[in-house]
Design a protein around this motif. Structure first.
Motif, PDB file in Angstrom:
ATOM      1  N   LYS A  49      -2.474  -5.306 -10.283  1.00  0.00           N
ATOM      2  CA  LYS A  49      -3.701  -4.903 -10.065  1.00  0.00           C
ATOM      3  C   LYS A  49      -3.900  -4.947  -8.553  1.00  0.00           C
ATOM      4  O   LYS A  49      -3.655  -5.615  -7.766  1.00  0.00           O
ATOM      5  CB  LYS A  49      -4.812  -6.103 -10.493  1.00  0.00           C
ATOM      6  CG  LYS A  49      -6.333  -5.442 -10.471  1.00  0.00           C
ATOM      7  CD  LYS A  49      -7.240  -6.731 -10.967  1.00  0.00           C
ATOM      8  CE  LYS A  49      -8.705  -6.145 -10.723  1.00  0.00           C
ATOM      9  NZ  LYS A  49      -8.976  -4.856 -11.419  1.00  0.00           N
ATOM     10  N   PHE A  97       1.993  -8.270 -14.794  1.00  0.00           N
ATOM     11  CA  PHE A  97       0.755  -7.820 -14.469  1.00  0.00           C
ATOM     12  C   PHE A  97       0.686  -7.123 -13.184  1.00  0.00           C
ATOM     13  O   PHE A  97       1.271  -7.686 -12.305  1.00  0.00           O
ATOM     14  CB  PHE A  97      -0.053  -8.958 -14.515  1.00  0.00           C
ATOM     15  CG  PHE A  97      -1.678  -8.653 -14.147  1.00  0.00           C
ATOM     16  CD1 PHE A  97      -2.433  -7.964 -15.049  1.00  0.00           C
ATOM     17  CD2 PHE A  97      -2.295  -8.998 -12.927  1.00  0.00           C
ATOM     18  CE1 PHE A  97      -3.766  -7.939 -14.775  1.00  0.00           C
ATOM     19  CE2 PHE A  97      -3.643  -8.800 -12.552  1.00  0.00           C
ATOM     20  CZ  PHE A  97      -4.403  -8.425 -13.501  1.00  0.00           C
ATOM     21  N   GLN A 146      -5.092 -11.640 -19.656  1.00  0.00           N
ATOM     22  CA  GLN A 146      -4.540  -9.898 -19.507  1.00  0.00           C
ATOM     23  C   GLN A 146      -3.686  -9.748 -20.513  1.00  0.00           C
ATOM     24  O   GLN A 146      -2.865 -10.544 -20.865  1.00  0.00           O
ATOM     25  CB  GLN A 146      -4.250  -9.974 -18.347  1.00  0.00           C
ATOM     26  CG  GLN A 146      -5.309 -10.146 -16.936  1.00  0.00           C
ATOM     27  CD  GLN A 146      -6.425  -9.244 -17.049  1.00  0.00           C
ATOM     28  OE1 GLN A 146      -6.242  -8.049 -17.355  1.00  0.00           O
ATOM     29  NE2 GLN A 146      -7.448  -9.703 -17.177  1.00  0.00           N
ATOM     30  N   LYS A 169      -0.041 -10.617 -24.835  1.00  0.00           N
ATOM     31  CA  LYS A 169      -0.824 -11.656 -24.010  1.00  0.00           C
ATOM     32  C   LYS A 169       0.220 -12.888 -23.683  1.00  0.00           C
ATOM     33  O   LYS A 169      -0.101 -13.490 -22.713  1.00  0.00           O
ATOM     34  CB  LYS A 169      -1.866 -12.308 -24.729  1.00  0.00           C
ATOM     35  CG  LYS A 169      -2.995 -11.311 -24.828  1.00  0.00           C
ATOM     36  CD  LYS A 169      -4.181 -11.605 -25.473  1.00  0.00           C
ATOM     37  CE  LYS A 169      -5.244 -10.639 -25.685  1.00  0.00           C
ATOM     38  NZ  LYS A 169      -5.625  -9.631 -24.519  1.00  0.00           N
TER      39      LYS A 169
END
Length: 279
Positions: A147, A145, A181, A192
Protein backbone atom coordinates in the motif's frame (compact mmCIF):
# COMPACT_ATOMS: atom_id res chain seq x y z
CA UNK A 1 -17.16 -13.94 54.09
CA UNK A 2 -17.05 -10.35 52.88
CA UNK A 3 -13.25 -10.45 52.90
CA UNK A 4 -13.32 -13.46 50.61
CA UNK A 5 -15.83 -11.71 48.33
CA UNK A 6 -13.67 -8.59 47.96
CA UNK A 7 -10.60 -10.71 47.20
CA UNK A 8 -12.57 -12.58 44.53
CA UNK A 9 -13.92 -9.34 43.06
CA UNK A 10 -10.43 -7.83 42.88
CA UNK A 11 -9.13 -10.97 41.17
CA UNK A 12 -11.97 -10.87 38.62
CA UNK A 13 -11.25 -7.26 37.71
CA UNK A 14 -7.53 -7.88 37.41
CA UNK A 15 -8.05 -10.78 34.98
CA UNK A 16 -9.79 -8.60 32.37
CA UNK A 17 -7.43 -8.39 29.34
CA UNK A 18 -5.11 -10.84 31.12
CA UNK A 19 -3.81 -11.89 27.72
CA UNK A 20 -2.40 -8.44 27.01
CA UNK A 21 1.35 -8.88 27.42
CA UNK A 22 2.44 -5.29 26.87
CA UNK A 23 0.87 -1.85 26.38
CA UNK A 24 2.85 1.24 25.41
CA UNK A 25 1.90 4.49 27.16
CA UNK A 26 2.90 8.12 26.82
CA UNK A 27 5.44 7.42 29.58
CA UNK A 28 7.18 4.62 27.67
CA UNK A 29 10.90 5.21 27.14
CA UNK A 30 13.70 3.32 25.42
CA UNK A 31 14.39 1.60 28.76
CA UNK A 32 11.41 -0.73 28.08
CA UNK A 33 13.37 -2.36 25.26
CA UNK A 34 16.28 -4.79 25.39
CA UNK A 35 18.57 -2.89 23.02
CA UNK A 36 18.86 0.23 20.86
CA UNK A 37 20.70 -0.98 17.76
CA UNK A 38 22.63 1.71 15.91
CA UNK A 39 24.12 1.56 12.42
CA UNK A 40 27.86 1.38 11.78
CA UNK A 41 28.32 2.39 8.16
CA UNK A 42 30.45 5.60 8.23
CA UNK A 43 28.66 6.47 11.46
CA UNK A 44 29.74 9.49 13.47
CA UNK A 45 26.78 9.24 15.86
CA UNK A 46 23.46 11.00 15.83
CA UNK A 47 20.95 8.16 16.30
CA UNK A 48 18.44 9.20 18.94
CA UNK A 49 15.23 8.02 20.55
CA UNK A 50 12.86 10.39 22.32
CA UNK A 51 9.26 10.79 23.44
CA UNK A 52 7.19 12.70 20.86
CA UNK A 53 3.41 12.95 20.33
CA UNK A 54 2.66 10.36 23.00
CA UNK A 55 5.00 7.82 21.43
CA UNK A 56 8.64 7.20 20.62
CA UNK A 57 10.49 8.83 17.75
CA UNK A 58 13.63 7.10 16.50
CA UNK A 59 15.99 9.23 14.43
CA UNK A 60 18.43 7.75 11.92
CA UNK A 61 20.87 10.23 10.39
CA UNK A 62 21.76 9.93 6.72
CA UNK A 63 25.20 8.46 7.40
CA UNK A 64 23.81 5.60 9.50
CA UNK A 65 22.27 2.38 8.27
CA UNK A 66 20.03 1.58 11.24
CA UNK A 67 18.35 2.83 14.41
CA UNK A 68 16.08 0.15 15.91
CA UNK A 69 14.84 -0.97 19.30
CA UNK A 70 14.74 -4.70 19.89
CA UNK A 71 12.43 -6.77 22.10
CA UNK A 72 10.92 -5.84 25.44
CA UNK A 73 12.57 -6.54 28.77
CA UNK A 74 9.42 -7.54 30.64
CA UNK A 75 8.02 -9.91 28.02
CA UNK A 76 8.47 -13.67 28.25
CA UNK A 77 10.22 -15.41 25.35
CA UNK A 78 7.96 -15.84 22.32
CA UNK A 79 7.13 -19.53 22.18
CA UNK A 80 6.49 -21.96 19.37
CA UNK A 81 2.90 -23.16 19.29
CA UNK A 82 1.46 -19.81 20.40
CA UNK A 83 -0.12 -16.89 18.55
CA UNK A 84 0.80 -13.26 19.18
CA UNK A 85 -0.80 -10.02 18.08
CA UNK A 86 1.12 -6.75 17.61
CA UNK A 87 -0.80 -3.52 16.97
CA UNK A 88 0.70 -0.04 16.75
CA UNK A 89 0.53 3.32 14.99
CA UNK A 90 3.51 4.37 12.89
CA UNK A 91 4.70 7.47 11.06
CA UNK A 92 7.75 8.07 8.86
CA UNK A 93 9.33 11.39 7.95
CA UNK A 94 10.45 9.88 4.62
CA UNK A 95 9.04 7.14 2.43
CA UNK A 96 12.41 6.45 0.84
CA UNK A 97 13.17 2.78 0.20
CA UNK A 98 14.49 1.04 3.32
CA UNK A 99 15.19 -2.48 4.56
CA UNK A 100 12.69 -2.49 7.44
CA UNK A 101 10.55 -0.45 9.82
CA UNK A 102 9.63 -3.70 11.60
CA UNK A 103 11.45 -7.01 11.81
CA UNK A 104 10.42 -10.33 13.32
CA UNK A 105 14.08 -11.10 13.84
CA UNK A 106 15.75 -14.44 14.58
CA UNK A 107 18.72 -14.95 16.90
CA UNK A 108 20.92 -17.89 17.83
CA UNK A 109 21.53 -20.87 15.57
CA UNK A 110 20.97 -22.40 13.16
CA UNK A 111 19.86 -19.32 11.18
CA UNK A 112 18.36 -19.88 7.73
CA UNK A 113 15.67 -17.20 7.49
CA UNK A 114 17.25 -14.49 9.67
CA UNK A 115 14.15 -12.29 9.51
CA UNK A 116 11.01 -14.41 8.91
CA UNK A 117 8.76 -11.31 8.65
CA UNK A 118 9.63 -7.77 7.58
CA UNK A 119 7.61 -4.59 7.04
CA UNK A 120 9.46 -2.14 4.80
CA UNK A 121 9.12 0.71 2.29
CA UNK A 122 9.91 0.28 -1.39
CA UNK A 123 9.56 3.46 -3.44
CA UNK A 124 6.93 4.90 -1.11
CA UNK A 125 4.96 1.64 -0.91
CA UNK A 126 4.50 -0.20 2.39
CA UNK A 127 5.30 -3.91 1.99
CA UNK A 128 4.63 -6.81 4.37
CA UNK A 129 7.04 -9.60 3.42
CA UNK A 130 7.54 -13.14 4.72
CA UNK A 131 10.90 -14.80 4.11
CA UNK A 132 10.78 -18.58 4.00
CA UNK A 133 13.63 -21.01 4.73
CA UNK A 134 15.67 -21.14 1.48
CA UNK A 135 16.17 -24.88 2.03
CA UNK A 136 12.45 -25.61 2.20
CA UNK A 137 11.80 -25.72 -1.53
CA UNK A 138 9.22 -22.95 -0.99
CA UNK A 139 9.21 -19.45 -2.45
CA UNK A 140 11.87 -17.49 -0.50
CA UNK A 141 10.43 -13.94 -0.57
CA UNK A 142 6.64 -13.58 -0.26
CA UNK A 143 5.10 -10.13 -0.65
CA UNK A 144 1.82 -10.38 1.28
CA UNK A 145 0.56 -6.78 1.30
CA UNK A 146 1.35 -3.52 -0.49
CA UNK A 147 0.00 0.00 0.00
CA UNK A 148 1.34 3.43 -0.95
CA UNK A 149 1.65 5.71 2.08
CA UNK A 150 2.59 9.35 2.72
CA UNK A 151 5.33 10.79 4.85
CA UNK A 152 4.46 12.54 8.13
CA UNK A 153 1.10 10.82 8.51
CA UNK A 154 0.05 8.35 11.19
CA UNK A 155 -1.11 4.90 10.13
CA UNK A 156 -2.47 2.04 12.22
CA UNK A 157 -1.85 -1.65 11.66
CA UNK A 158 -1.81 -5.03 13.39
CA UNK A 159 0.19 -8.18 12.73
CA UNK A 160 -0.77 -11.64 13.99
CA UNK A 161 1.91 -14.33 14.08
CA UNK A 162 1.43 -18.00 14.94
CA UNK A 163 4.92 -19.19 15.85
CA UNK A 164 6.25 -22.39 14.30
CA UNK A 165 9.51 -23.73 12.86
CA UNK A 166 7.67 -25.99 10.41
CA UNK A 167 7.62 -24.82 6.78
CA UNK A 168 3.86 -24.16 6.75
CA UNK A 169 3.15 -24.64 10.45
CA UNK A 170 3.05 -20.95 11.33
CA UNK A 171 0.76 -18.20 10.03
CA UNK A 172 0.76 -14.48 9.30
CA UNK A 173 -2.31 -12.21 9.29
CA UNK A 174 -2.37 -8.45 8.76
CA UNK A 175 -4.75 -5.57 9.51
CA UNK A 176 -4.36 -2.03 8.13
CA UNK A 177 -6.29 0.94 9.56
CA UNK A 178 -8.53 -1.46 11.46
CA UNK A 179 -9.46 -3.87 8.70
CA UNK A 180 -8.05 -7.33 8.15
CA UNK A 181 -6.45 -7.44 4.71
CA UNK A 182 -6.67 -9.97 1.92
CA UNK A 183 -3.11 -11.14 1.40
CA UNK A 184 -1.24 -11.74 -1.82
CA UNK A 185 -1.26 -15.48 -1.33
CA UNK A 186 0.67 -16.72 -4.39
CA UNK A 187 -1.87 -19.40 -5.34
CA UNK A 188 -2.84 -20.47 -1.82
CA UNK A 189 -6.56 -20.92 -1.08
CA UNK A 190 -6.76 -18.66 1.99
CA UNK A 191 -6.84 -14.93 1.39
CA UNK A 192 -6.39 -13.70 4.95
CA UNK A 193 -4.00 -16.25 6.49
CA UNK A 194 -0.55 -17.04 5.10
CA UNK A 195 0.87 -20.43 6.19
CA UNK A 196 4.64 -20.28 6.60
CA UNK A 197 7.65 -20.79 8.89
CA UNK A 198 7.77 -18.02 11.52
CA UNK A 199 10.50 -19.25 13.88
CA UNK A 200 14.21 -19.43 13.13
CA UNK A 201 17.34 -19.92 15.24
CA UNK A 202 16.43 -20.39 18.89
CA UNK A 203 14.85 -17.01 19.63
CA UNK A 204 12.67 -14.44 17.82
CA UNK A 205 12.11 -10.82 18.81
CA UNK A 206 10.29 -7.83 17.28
CA UNK A 207 12.32 -4.81 16.19
CA UNK A 208 10.88 -1.33 15.60
CA UNK A 209 12.52 1.73 14.03
CA UNK A 210 14.37 2.10 10.76
CA UNK A 211 16.93 -0.08 9.00
CA UNK A 212 18.36 0.93 5.63
CA UNK A 213 17.56 4.13 3.71
CA UNK A 214 21.27 4.93 3.84
CA UNK A 215 21.91 8.51 2.73
CA UNK A 216 18.51 9.74 4.01
CA UNK A 217 17.62 11.29 7.37
CA UNK A 218 14.60 9.38 8.68
CA UNK A 219 12.42 9.73 11.76
CA UNK A 220 10.50 6.53 12.48
CA UNK A 221 7.82 7.05 15.14
CA UNK A 222 5.50 4.55 16.80
CA UNK A 223 2.86 4.78 19.52
CA UNK A 224 0.05 2.72 21.09
CA UNK A 225 2.03 -0.50 20.78
CA UNK A 226 0.02 -3.38 22.23
CA UNK A 227 1.11 -7.03 22.29
CA UNK A 228 -1.43 -9.69 23.16
CA UNK A 229 -2.37 -13.33 22.78
CA UNK A 230 -6.01 -13.21 21.64
CA UNK A 231 -7.87 -11.17 19.04
CA UNK A 232 -10.71 -10.51 21.50
CA UNK A 233 -8.40 -8.97 24.07
CA UNK A 234 -6.70 -6.82 21.43
CA UNK A 235 -10.08 -5.16 20.67
CA UNK A 236 -8.62 -3.75 17.46
CA UNK A 237 -11.54 -1.59 16.27
CA UNK A 238 -12.34 -1.05 12.62
CA UNK A 239 -11.43 2.35 11.25
CA UNK A 240 -8.43 4.72 11.21
CA UNK A 241 -6.21 5.04 14.29
CA UNK A 242 -7.39 1.68 15.54
CA UNK A 243 -4.20 0.96 17.43
CA UNK A 244 -5.18 3.64 19.95
CA UNK A 245 -8.11 1.44 21.00
CA UNK A 246 -6.22 -1.83 20.95
CA UNK A 247 -5.95 -3.70 24.22
CA UNK A 248 -8.71 -1.72 25.90
CA UNK A 249 -11.73 -3.49 27.32
CA UNK A 250 -14.36 -3.92 24.59
CA UNK A 251 -18.11 -3.38 25.09
CA UNK A 252 -18.89 -7.10 25.30
CA UNK A 253 -16.24 -7.66 27.93
CA UNK A 254 -17.38 -4.58 29.84
CA UNK A 255 -21.03 -5.74 29.84
CA UNK A 256 -20.05 -9.23 31.01
CA UNK A 257 -17.90 -7.84 33.80
CA UNK A 258 -20.63 -5.40 34.91
CA UNK A 259 -23.32 -8.09 35.06
CA UNK A 260 -20.98 -10.49 36.89
CA UNK A 261 -20.07 -7.88 39.51
CA UNK A 262 -23.74 -6.91 40.07
CA UNK A 263 -24.72 -10.57 40.47
CA UNK A 264 -21.94 -11.14 42.98
CA UNK A 265 -22.93 -8.02 44.91
CA UNK A 266 -26.52 -9.25 45.16
CA UNK A 267 -25.51 -12.77 46.19
CA UNK A 268 -23.09 -11.53 48.82
CA UNK A 269 -25.59 -9.12 50.34
CA UNK A 270 -23.42 -6.08 49.75
CA UNK A 271 -26.42 -4.54 47.94
CA UNK A 272 -30.10 -5.48 48.11
CA UNK A 273 -32.40 -5.99 45.13
CA UNK A 274 -33.43 -2.33 45.18
CA UNK A 275 -29.80 -1.26 44.79
CA UNK A 276 -29.47 0.13 48.31
CA UNK A 277 -26.21 -0.59 50.06
CA UNK A 278 -26.50 -2.82 53.12
CA UNK A 279 -24.61 -1.47 56.12
Amino acid sequence: MKTFFYIYLFTLIMTVNANILYRQTSETTSSDFKNFNKGKKNRVGGETIQQVNGGLQIHKPANSERAEVRGLKKLPTFQKGKKYYFSWDFMLSSTATNNAIFQWKAYGSPITQNFPIVIKLVGGVLNVIQFQDPNSGKRRENFLFKKRIDANQWYSHMLAIYVSDENEGGTVEYWFDGFQQDLITHGKDSKKVWPCRTFDGNLVDPKFGIYGAYGVDVDSSFRNLVIGETLEDMNYDKGPSSAAAAGKTGPATTLFLTMTVLTLLLISGVVDIRGATIG
